[in-house]
Write an enzyme that holds these catalytic residues in place. Structure first.
Site, PDB file in Angstrom:
ATOM      1  N   ARG A  84       0.833  -1.194   0.000  1.00  0.00           N
ATOM      2  CA  ARG A  84       0.000   0.000   0.000  1.00  0.00           C
ATOM      3  C   ARG A  84       0.877   1.258   0.000  1.00  0.00           C
ATOM      4  NH1 ARG A  84      -1.798   0.809   4.350  1.00  0.00           N
ATOM      5  NH2 ARG A  84      -1.134  -1.043   5.473  1.00  0.00           N
ATOM      6  N   TYR A 227      -1.558  -3.533  -6.774  1.00  0.00           N
ATOM      7  CA  TYR A 227      -1.254  -4.379  -5.610  1.00  0.00           C
ATOM      8  C   TYR A 227      -2.245  -4.227  -4.463  1.00  0.00           C
ATOM      9  CZ  TYR A 227       1.756  -7.463  -2.967  1.00  0.00           C
ATOM     10  OH  TYR A 227       2.255  -8.561  -2.299  1.00  0.00           O
ATOM     11  N   GLY A 228      -2.668  -5.338  -3.905  1.00  0.00           N
ATOM     12  CA  GLY A 228      -3.363  -5.421  -2.617  1.00  0.00           C
ATOM     13  C   GLY A 228      -4.350  -4.306  -2.359  1.00  0.00           C
ATOM     14  N   GLY A 229      -4.211  -3.706  -1.186  1.00  0.00           N
ATOM     15  CA  GLY A 229      -5.140  -2.675  -0.735  1.00  0.00           C
ATOM     16  C   GLY A 229      -5.236  -1.477  -1.675  1.00  0.00           C
ATOM     17  N   LYS A 236      -9.676  -2.505   1.733  1.00  0.00           N
ATOM     18  CA  LYS A 236      -9.402  -1.357   2.606  1.00  0.00           C
ATOM     19  C   LYS A 236     -10.189  -0.117   2.193  1.00  0.00           C
ATOM     20  CE  LYS A 236      -6.325  -3.843   4.675  1.00  0.00           C
ATOM     21  NZ  LYS A 236      -6.472  -4.293   6.058  1.00  0.00           N
ATOM     22  N   HIS A 256     -10.437  -2.651  11.595  1.00  0.00           N
ATOM     23  CA  HIS A 256      -9.342  -3.491  11.108  1.00  0.00           C
ATOM     24  C   HIS A 256      -9.110  -4.611  12.131  1.00  0.00           C
ATOM     25  CE1 HIS A 256      -4.894  -3.510   9.527  1.00  0.00           C
ATOM     26  NE2 HIS A 256      -5.639  -4.384   8.891  1.00  0.00           N
ATOM     27  N   SER A 278      -1.190  -3.703  10.468  1.00  0.00           N
ATOM     28  CA  SER A 278      -0.862  -4.587   9.357  1.00  0.00           C
ATOM     29  C   SER A 278       0.363  -5.449   9.656  1.00  0.00           C
ATOM     30  CB  SER A 278      -0.614  -3.751   8.105  1.00  0.00           C
ATOM     31  OG  SER A 278      -1.762  -2.979   7.820  1.00  0.00           O
ATOM     32  N   CYS A 280       0.910  -7.732  11.848  1.00  0.00           N
ATOM     33  CA  CYS A 280       1.244  -7.882  13.263  1.00  0.00           C
ATOM     34  C   CYS A 280       0.542  -9.089  13.878  1.00  0.00           C
ATOM     35  CB  CYS A 280       0.891  -6.625  14.039  1.00  0.00           C
ATOM     36  SG  CYS A 280       2.001  -5.253  13.684  1.00  0.00           S
ATOM     37  N   ASN A 284      -2.580 -15.031  12.126  1.00  0.00           N
ATOM     38  CA  ASN A 284      -2.128 -16.073  13.063  1.00  0.00           C
ATOM     39  C   ASN A 284      -3.100 -16.235  14.230  1.00  0.00           C
ATOM     40  OD1 ASN A 284       0.844 -17.026  12.404  1.00  0.00           O
ATOM     41  ND2 ASN A 284       0.628 -14.906  11.800  1.00  0.00           N
ATOM     42  N   ASP A 303      -9.161 -10.000   9.007  1.00  0.00           N
ATOM     43  CA  ASP A 303      -8.635  -8.657   8.690  1.00  0.00           C
ATOM     44  C   ASP A 303      -9.627  -7.522   8.974  1.00  0.00           C
ATOM     45  OD1 ASP A 303      -6.386  -7.125   7.656  1.00  0.00           O
ATOM     46  OD2 ASP A 303      -7.607  -6.713   5.892  1.00  0.00           O
ATOM     47  N   ARG A 395       2.135 -12.229  -0.498  1.00  0.00           N
ATOM     48  CA  ARG A 395       0.823 -12.605   0.062  1.00  0.00           C
ATOM     49  C   ARG A 395       0.237 -13.822  -0.646  1.00  0.00           C
ATOM     50  NH1 ARG A 395      -1.696  -8.872   4.118  1.00  0.00           N
ATOM     51  NH2 ARG A 395      -0.026  -7.352   4.430  1.00  0.00           N
TER      52      ARG A 395
HETATM   53  P1  GTP Z   1      -2.492  -7.625   7.469  1.00  0.00           P
HETATM   54  O1  GTP Z   1      -3.013  -8.701   6.578  1.00  0.00           O
HETATM   55  O2  GTP Z   1      -1.336  -6.875   6.887  1.00  0.00           O
HETATM   56  O3  GTP Z   1      -3.524  -6.707   8.036  1.00  0.00           O
HETATM   57  O4  GTP Z   1      -1.799  -8.297   8.720  1.00  0.00           O
HETATM   58  P2  GTP Z   1      -2.072  -9.445   9.762  1.00  0.00           P
HETATM   59  O5  GTP Z   1      -2.202  -8.800  11.101  1.00  0.00           O
HETATM   60  O6  GTP Z   1      -3.115 -10.417   9.340  1.00  0.00           O
HETATM   61  O7  GTP Z   1      -0.664 -10.104   9.687  1.00  0.00           O
HETATM   62  P3  GTP Z   1      -0.176 -11.569   9.910  1.00  0.00           P
HETATM   63  O8  GTP Z   1      -1.016 -12.350  10.867  1.00  0.00           O
HETATM   64  O9  GTP Z   1      -0.010 -12.207   8.585  1.00  0.00           O
HETATM   65  O10 GTP Z   1       1.243 -11.200  10.547  1.00  0.00           O
HETATM   66  C1  GTP Z   1       2.314 -11.928  10.194  1.00  0.00           C
HETATM   67  C2  GTP Z   1       3.546 -11.541  10.962  1.00  0.00           C
HETATM   68  O11 GTP Z   1       3.327 -11.547  12.377  1.00  0.00           O
HETATM   69  C3  GTP Z   1       4.590 -12.590  10.696  1.00  0.00           C
HETATM   70  O12 GTP Z   1       5.827 -11.929  10.638  1.00  0.00           O
HETATM   71  C4  GTP Z   1       4.486 -13.495  11.905  1.00  0.00           C
HETATM   72  O13 GTP Z   1       5.665 -14.195  12.124  1.00  0.00           O
HETATM   73  C5  GTP Z   1       4.188 -12.482  13.012  1.00  0.00           C
HETATM   74  N1  GTP Z   1       3.474 -13.089  14.155  1.00  0.00           N
HETATM   75  C6  GTP Z   1       2.180 -13.480  14.190  1.00  0.00           C
HETATM   76  N2  GTP Z   1       1.853 -13.969  15.405  1.00  0.00           N
HETATM   77  C7  GTP Z   1       2.972 -13.860  16.160  1.00  0.00           C
HETATM   78  C8  GTP Z   1       3.289 -14.195  17.527  1.00  0.00           C
HETATM   79  O14 GTP Z   1       2.460 -14.666  18.290  1.00  0.00           O
HETATM   80  N3  GTP Z   1       4.558 -13.917  17.939  1.00  0.00           N
HETATM   81  C9  GTP Z   1       5.499 -13.377  17.114  1.00  0.00           C
HETATM   82  N4  GTP Z   1       6.712 -13.137  17.594  1.00  0.00           N
HETATM   83  N5  GTP Z   1       5.242 -13.063  15.821  1.00  0.00           N
HETATM   84  C10 GTP Z   1       4.001 -13.296  15.364  1.00  0.00           C
HETATM   85  C1  SPV Z   2      -2.922  -4.499   5.405  1.00  0.00           C
HETATM   86  O1  SPV Z   2      -1.943  -3.864   4.973  1.00  0.00           O
HETATM   87  O2  SPV Z   2      -3.441  -4.254   6.526  1.00  0.00           O
HETATM   88  C2  SPV Z   2      -3.491  -5.606   4.600  1.00  0.00           C
HETATM   89  C3  SPV Z   2      -2.972  -5.828   3.250  1.00  0.00           C
HETATM   90  O3  SPV Z   2      -4.391  -6.280   5.081  1.00  0.00           O
HETATM   91  S1  SPV Z   2      -3.621  -4.738   2.057  1.00  0.00           S
HETATM   92  O4  SPV Z   2      -4.896  -5.318   1.587  1.00  0.00           O
HETATM   93  O5  SPV Z   2      -2.674  -4.631   0.985  1.00  0.00           O
HETATM   94  O6  SPV Z   2      -3.894  -3.449   2.643  1.00  0.00           O
HETATM   95 MN    MN Z   3      -5.024  -5.547   7.111  1.00  0.00          MN
END
Ligand code: GTP
Ligand code: SPV
Ligand code: MN
Length: 614
Positions: A84, A227-229, A236, A256, A278, A280, A284, A303, A395
């Site tokens: 983005r 790309y993406g967002g 978004k 979000h 994002s 973070c 997971n 998301d 992604r």
């Molecule tokens: P967007 O799609 O960008 O909105 O982000 P999201 O919040 O869905 O991101 P995602 O869950 O894909 O975040 C991935 C990053 O967070 C990777 O670098 C993971 O390794 C890290 N991560 C996720 N959970 C944990 C955790 O519990 N501990 C640590 N240390 N890292 C984590």
């Molecule tokens: C974010 O950046 O929070 C995402 C990926 O979820 S995008 O759709 O590219 O904004």
């Molecule tokens: Mn997001």
């Protein structure tokens, strides 16, 4: 004042209502952008297959080995179009003040003029696709319809995964229903103004990018990026920036946030929504595989969540999307087995590396990298290359219903009632593993003061600490301080039925940069405490920054965490927090008198209490 509710029947007739207005709008856009043809997408699998085949034939997508990854594809973006572009994202409200100090504002008339020029002939030689889509189940009580026009087939096949796209959504529009218009061009026409041919490239884009939102007319115009967002405008641009404005005007929230159901060993189920900036950890968390026996986490969304006070007085939540656009690097069988299973097939990967056997790879997928890869730019790669094989913001785009831990009722028309809201961010220091807000106002203060280290999801300095209130800094379609007031208003309405509010931080590090908390599946240990709080079964230690767990209430069995680390995870460093308060005060000052008085008073009280705190 912008935060007053708008009665939309009172304002000028909305031009984006019903099928006739839609056809007129498409005709106008075709006249402006001059595509070679216009195709209305029906959302069928035959249509998707046809497009994917053509994109492979045209060299736009690489077909992956179907033995490993059936019906799956790899896209490599232009190296200058990988995330983005927040600097080029604009809120074009009539009054500059309504965009607030954290958004880039442009005068709507000036922006419209610039867009007219940019879009003039922008689709020459290309196909203009018309994509009707529904955010939320088609016909759902709190669903919304939009129509995107795009000249990118990659956006078409991605939107088919990410939304309920096609005839069913079009059917919703009928004679009168309102729809949100979203115009997208990669800004790379195949013919010059003189008619001379311009050769195509696998990932067309333009050096100039503009992602513009008109909150008053609920319009989205996006130019120059694929790309993406920036380009999947349902996500978004619509479901957060435009929807947040609708939500302000209509008494709901567009956030979000991931959405999950957590079931305890005793069989009691709770719904949690969690806001993290994002990349973070939302995906997971959304698919968390508990390491404690008897617990279950089911995915509802990863998301975006739309939250509404229901007729029963509780806050109900729904995921408006139908797919995941998840961060690939760091995703593995160890960290997120459900995500790995979700992308078994029918998946579009973007900017990951290609293995010699026709499957994909990214940093963190396996402990040892393959000896030879083709990297995300299409170049040969070995572990000695000294650069990542996948782009850090690579992604996967997969249908939600392929997720093995997806909740059966994930597309229920009314959503689910929320029990708790969680705020998080990437914080090396200061923020403890978990705390609970003492009340709703404290919870809103917590959300308003989330700070996080910036990730590769947006262009900019990765690692820099920035305030990201409600994880909505790049996604709020109006003044962020008005958003805080809106949260306070919703809390008043919910009263005692409001969800409880928590803050977590999986990202504390020691002096050597090592994570203090194992994270991922072990985060269930924190959810265990949150559930104990909801059930009134755990006491908490009052501190100036919230209620913290007693160590003996946290199930840390089998982790082998050193006592010092646990202490570090659960203490409030008054000196660090006094410094943080100075930063919060400076951040609040940017919003002037739009900061709600109750939040300003909480800051004053927090500083006083920290002064007293040992
Ligand atoms: P967007 O799609 O960008 O909105 O982000 P999201 O919040 O869905 O991101 P995602 O869950 O894909 O975040 C991935 C990053 O967070 C990777 O670098 C993971 O390794 C890290 N991560 C996720 N959970 C944990 C955790 O519990 N501990 C640590 N240390 N890292 C984590
Ligand atoms: C974010 O950046 O929070 C995402 C990926 O979820 S995008 O759709 O590219 O904004
Ligand atoms: Mn997001």
């Amino acid at each position: 004042m912008s935060s007053l509710p708008v009665d939309r029947t009172e304002t000028a007739p909305h031009p984006f209502r019903g099928r006739r207005a839609l056809h007129a709008w498409v005709a106008d856009l075709a006249a402006l952008t001059q595509p070679e043809r216009v195709v209305w997408c029906d959302g069928s699998s035959a249509e998707q297959d046809r497009l994917l085949k053509r994109m492979v034939a045209d060299g736009v997508l690489v077909k992956l080995n179907p033995e490993w990854r059936p019906n799956s594809y790899l896209a490599r973006s232009d190296p200058d179009d990988v995330a983005r572009v927040e600097d080029r994202t604009f809120i074009c409200s009539e009054d500059e003040a309504d965009a607030g100090p954290t958004n880039h504002w442009r005068d709507p008339a000036v922006m419209r003029g610039e867009l007219r020029e940019r879009f003039d002939g922008a689709m020459r030689g290309r196909t203009m696709y018309v994509l009707p889509f529904s955010m939320g189940p088609v016909g759902g009580a709190i669903s919304q319809v939009g129509v995107q026009v795009t000249d990118s087939p990659y956006v078409v096949v991605s939107t088919a995964i990410m939304t309920r796209m096609g005839d069913a959504a079009l059917g919703e529009i009928g004679d009168t229903a309102e729809w949100v218009p979203a115009v997208h061009s990669v800004g790379a026409p195949l013919a010059g103004p003189d008619g001379g041919a311009v050769p195509d490239v696998p990932w067309p884009s333009n050096a100039v990018k503009i992602i513009a939102h008109f909150p008053e007319t609920r319009e989205i115009w996006s130019y120059g990026s694929g790309y993406g967002g920036n380009a999947l405008l349902a996500k978004k641009c619509f479901a957060l920036r435009i929807a947040s404005v609708m939500a302000r005007d209509e008494g709901w929230l567009a956030e979000h946030m991931l959405l999950v159901r957590v079931t305890s060993p005793a069989g009691r189920a709770y719904h949690l929504a969690a806001a993290f900036p994002s990349a973070c950890g939302k995906t997971n968390f959304a698919m968390l595989q508990p390491t404690l026996p008897g617990w279950r986490v089911e995915t509802l969304g990863d998301d975006i969540a739309w939250l509404r006070p229901g007729p029963d007085g509780r806050l109900w939540a729904m995921n408006p999307e139908a797919g995941f656009f998840g961060v690939a690097p760091g995703t593995s069988e160890a960290t997120n087995p459900a995500a790995m299973a979700t992308m078994w097939g029918n998946t579009i990967f973007t900017n990951v590396a290609l293995r010699e056997d026709g499957d994909v790879w990214w940093e963190g997928m396996t402990p040892t990298p393959p000896a030879h890869l083709i990297d995300w730019r299409g170049e040969p790669w070995t572990p000695a290359s000294g650069r990542p094989a996948a782009h850090p913001n690579a992604r996967f785009t997969s249908p939600a219903d392929q997720c093995p831990v997806l909740a059966d009722d994930w597309d229920a028309h009314d959503g689910v009632p929320l029990d708790a809201i969680v705020f998080g961010g990437r914080r090396t220091s200061n923020v403890p593993l978990v705390s609970e807000a003492a009340d709703w106002v404290d919870g809103v203060f917590t959300g308003a003061t989330i700070a996080s280290e910036q990730t590769a999801a947006a262009e900019g300095p990765v690692g820099a600490l920035r305030f990201d209130p409600f994880a909505m800094l790049p996604f709020c379609g109006y003044d962020m301080a008005d958003h805080w007031q809106h949260w306070l208003d919703i809390g008043e309405r919910l009263g005692a039925k409001a969800p409880r509010i928590f803050r977590v931080n999986w990202f504390r590090r020691d002096a050597d940069g090592r994570f203090l908390w194992p994270g991922f599946g072990d985060n269930i240990r924190v959810l265990d405490w949150i559930v104990a709080r909801l059930e009134d079964e755990a006491d908490a230690v009052p501190t100036p920054i919230g209620l913290l767990p007693y160590r003996h209430d946290l199930d840390l069995d089998g982790l082998g965490l050193p006592d010092d680390d646990v202490r570090e995870l659960l203490t409030v460093d008054a000196t660090g927090w006094r410094r943080e308060c100075d930063q919060i005060a400076a951040f609040f000052a940017r919003f002037g008198d739009r900061v709600p008085g109750s939040l300003a008073r909480r800051l004053t009280r927090l500083r006083w209490q920290l002064g007293e705190y040992a």
